[in-house]
Design an enzyme around this catalytic site. Sequence first.
Site, PDB file in Angstrom:
ATOM      1  N   LYS A 126      -6.328   5.245 -19.881  1.00  0.00           N
ATOM      2  CA  LYS A 126      -6.537   5.577 -21.297  1.00  0.00           C
ATOM      3  C   LYS A 126      -5.326   5.120 -22.135  1.00  0.00           C
ATOM      4  O   LYS A 126      -5.084   3.942 -22.208  1.00  0.00           O
ATOM      5  CB  LYS A 126      -6.806   7.078 -21.412  1.00  0.00           C
ATOM      6  N   ASP A 130      -3.323  17.919 -16.904  1.00  0.00           N
ATOM      7  CA  ASP A 130      -3.832  16.573 -17.188  1.00  0.00           C
ATOM      8  C   ASP A 130      -3.558  16.299 -18.663  1.00  0.00           C
ATOM      9  O   ASP A 130      -4.211  16.858 -19.542  1.00  0.00           O
ATOM     10  CB  ASP A 130      -5.338  16.511 -16.874  1.00  0.00           C
ATOM     11  N   TYR A 176     -12.633  16.740 -17.821  1.00  0.00           N
ATOM     12  CA  TYR A 176     -13.425  15.524 -17.641  1.00  0.00           C
ATOM     13  C   TYR A 176     -14.512  15.807 -16.595  1.00  0.00           C
ATOM     14  O   TYR A 176     -14.259  16.460 -15.578  1.00  0.00           O
ATOM     15  CB  TYR A 176     -12.485  14.407 -17.184  1.00  0.00           C
ATOM     16  N   ARG A 231       0.832  -1.222   0.000  1.00  0.00           N
ATOM     17  CA  ARG A 231       0.000   0.000   0.000  1.00  0.00           C
ATOM     18  C   ARG A 231       0.858   1.260   0.000  1.00  0.00           C
ATOM     19  O   ARG A 231       0.450   2.303  -0.491  1.00  0.00           O
ATOM     20  CB  ARG A 231      -0.973   0.016   1.180  1.00  0.00           C
TER      21      ARG A 231
HETATM   22  N1  PLP Z   1      -8.693  12.815 -16.825  1.00  0.00           N
HETATM   23  C1  PLP Z   1      -9.294  12.644 -18.011  1.00  0.00           C
HETATM   24  C2  PLP Z   1      -8.947  13.544 -19.150  1.00  0.00           C
HETATM   25  C3  PLP Z   1     -10.240  11.632 -18.179  1.00  0.00           C
HETATM   26  O1  PLP Z   1     -10.835  11.460 -19.382  1.00  0.00           O
HETATM   27  C4  PLP Z   1     -10.563  10.787 -17.079  1.00  0.00           C
HETATM   28  C5  PLP Z   1     -11.562   9.697 -17.196  1.00  0.00           C
HETATM   29  O2  PLP Z   1     -12.261   9.551 -18.171  1.00  0.00           O
HETATM   30  C6  PLP Z   1      -9.913  11.017 -15.868  1.00  0.00           C
HETATM   31  C7  PLP Z   1      -8.985  12.022 -15.765  1.00  0.00           C
HETATM   32  C8  PLP Z   1     -10.206  10.139 -14.670  1.00  0.00           C
HETATM   33  O3  PLP Z   1      -9.469   8.963 -14.829  1.00  0.00           O
HETATM   34  P1  PLP Z   1      -9.895   7.523 -14.201  1.00  0.00           P
HETATM   35  O4  PLP Z   1     -11.142   7.073 -14.858  1.00  0.00           O
HETATM   36  O5  PLP Z   1      -8.682   6.677 -14.503  1.00  0.00           O
HETATM   37  O6  PLP Z   1     -10.040   7.760 -12.721  1.00  0.00           O
END
Ligand code: PLP
Length: 393
Positions: free
Chosen positions: A211, A186, A114, A62
Amino acid sequence: MTTAPTATVQGQATRAVHGTTLKDAHGAPHMPIYNTTTFAFENTAALLDVVDGRTPGALYTRYGMNPSVFALEQTLASIETAEACWAFCSGMAAEMAVFAEYGRDGIVCIGDAYGGTLELLASQLPLLGINTTFILGSELEKLDGFLAGGARLVFFETPTNPTLEILDIRAIAATAQAHGALVAVDNTFASPVNQRPLEVGADLVIYSATKYLGGHSDITAGVVLGRSELITPLWSWRKNLGTTITPETASLLARSLRTLLVRVTHQNKSAQAVAEAMEAHPRISRVLYPGLPSHPGHDLAKELMQGFGGILTIEIGGDAAAASAVADKLKIFALAPSLGGAESLATQPSTTTHHGLTVQERLHRGISDSMIRLSIGLEDPADLIDDLTQALG
Ligand code: PLP
């Protein structure tokens, strides 16, 4: 602390395959899964050396102190040319650690993001006293004022979800730096193949590794990379929230990284071909793809990005029902949220990623209900174009 082996002159594809110096005792070509929660020591002195950080070593899973996790993080740092990296159990967990550590004096979130990120920033974090100001990508002149007001973290996606807006990381970083604020990007949509924010002024880069990094729609994971002094404090958040990546997922992700460049390069080319075909289609009113000269961010993308990515958004003339009718007729594209996998996916932001926003909030962000976001996979682009053409027909 997991750091990149050394700043290296090798190419990114080579680093994706050979990015870790860690080896198992038996010469396995890549780190096996250490499916164990704890690690034993010869004696107390040896245990204390690891606990107190004098010797690197495995201790407790962990904590992320597991060889499978160490090897993954070293490879990720090497691919990104970052000093340090932590891997998390999801992209949201990675974001949360950054917001909790660096967002306490206020966050400025720029542009689209997102839907889950927007909800976390707007609804949950204020309950903990972490407040976010949202500005559009077209309102960058407001950033200076909010940073002068005390906000210490600037967060954004680029390209953004789902309109593929391109934000100028260099200009935003310069403004933030003038106020002693940090910039976290991000970079999920671009992947480190197409864009490396740390090289153009960002302090932290975040991924939903679910992704492109994972690339096969079979793992959920997240990553944060940056300078050691910024990454180190995130360790306690991950440890005590229990949001560490598991050894099994770390191993799958490390395996996926070996093909990252091949996959993303193919997806870039296919997305360009699909975008050009869609732009020429009479039923499509707009195609949003940074690789198209018609895209408002095309010139900026050429400066910031090494490739334009595998995501495009098409707008069907008509309403949400017209877009759903097209999406429902697709045969190769699966109707599913998410992106970055081997299989092509289609999703209506208004029904999935941005469903939690009101119609007004969506429109404010330039997201219409007749948009379909396409994640281009590894199929033959001609087949994808045929599939879209029959669905539009
Ligand atoms: N950032 C982006 C651009 C995303 O598209 C997503 C999820 O679709 C996330 C963060 C969140 O990621 P996770 O689903 O791995 O928690």
